[in-house]
Design an enzyme around this catalytic site. Sequence first.
Site, PDB file in Angstrom:
ATOM      1  N   SER A  29      31.659  32.677  16.397  1.00  0.00           N
ATOM      2  CA  SER A  29      30.310  32.729  15.832  1.00  0.00           C
ATOM      3  C   SER A  29      29.689  31.353  15.604  1.00  0.00           C
ATOM      4  CB  SER A  29      30.336  33.500  14.505  1.00  0.00           C
ATOM      5  OG  SER A  29      31.265  32.923  13.602  1.00  0.00           O
ATOM      6  N   GLY A  66      33.194  36.530  15.856  1.00  0.00           N
ATOM      7  CA  GLY A  66      34.384  37.258  15.440  1.00  0.00           C
ATOM      8  C   GLY A  66      35.581  37.080  16.345  1.00  0.00           C
ATOM      9  N   ASN A  95      38.591  32.292  13.003  1.00  0.00           N
ATOM     10  CA  ASN A  95      38.770  33.700  12.652  1.00  0.00           C
ATOM     11  C   ASN A  95      40.242  34.077  12.518  1.00  0.00           C
ATOM     12  OD1 ASN A  95      36.028  34.697  12.459  1.00  0.00           O
ATOM     13  ND2 ASN A  95      35.891  34.314  14.648  1.00  0.00           N
ATOM     14  N   ASP A 179      26.982  33.310   3.274  1.00  0.00           N
ATOM     15  CA  ASP A 179      28.417  33.605   3.314  1.00  0.00           C
ATOM     16  C   ASP A 179      29.279  32.359   3.132  1.00  0.00           C
ATOM     17  OD1 ASP A 179      28.167  32.251   5.726  1.00  0.00           O
ATOM     18  OD2 ASP A 179      28.499  34.013   6.972  1.00  0.00           O
ATOM     19  N   HIS A 182      29.096  30.176   7.743  1.00  0.00           N
ATOM     20  CA  HIS A 182      28.297  29.831   8.919  1.00  0.00           C
ATOM     21  C   HIS A 182      27.193  28.837   8.562  1.00  0.00           C
ATOM     22  CE1 HIS A 182      30.069  33.787   9.927  1.00  0.00           C
ATOM     23  NE2 HIS A 182      30.229  33.211  11.107  1.00  0.00           N
TER      24      HIS A 182
END
Length: 203
Positions: A29, A66, A95, A179, A182
């Site tokens: 991502s 992801g 991830n 979050d 990111h």
Amino acid sequence: MMQAPLLAADAQAAAAKPNVKLILVLGDSLSAEYGIGRGEGWVALLERRLAKNKQAVTVVNASISGDTTSGGRSRLPALLQKHRPSHVLVELGGNDALRGLPLSMTQDNLLAIVGACKAAGAKPIIVGMQVPPNYGRQYGEEFAGLFAKVAKAQSAPLVPFLLQGIAERKDAEAWFQADRIHPLAKAHPQMLDNVWAVLKGQL
């Protein structure tokens, strides 16, 4: 004295090797423009920088939000066959940490990815990642260190940390999405600079 004409096989071989570079970005991502507008991510900014510098380099962004090193490893053979890249930017591993996967698995996958790139005639460049302090000091150090281990083992160039100059800022929260994982669009030029510092010498 006239030169002998090229043999047909020689001509075909020459035609099969155009003097054009292609960079394949195998990422997650952080490279797939998650949560930001199209064209604002560091990969898109890389394309613009190359064009501005009048460098004949094509960029293919094969990043998937992801994705893990296992996912990248399984996707890579088809991507190498389809695009036949001259360079591969490997931006995977974050991830794996978020999912708590064994570090040994991440390292093995990265070794396999880099090895496959080299076997296909592409130059791999590893993009390092780090985890937040709440993961614990030992885990954080071991995770960050595995990228350097892979780079050393495979004699591959290493971008030490994609988020260098962003994650350690005193106002880091203002540079990340809600979050806190990111980066916002305004952070991506710095991410590109981090990659470019290593990539430019490989082109």
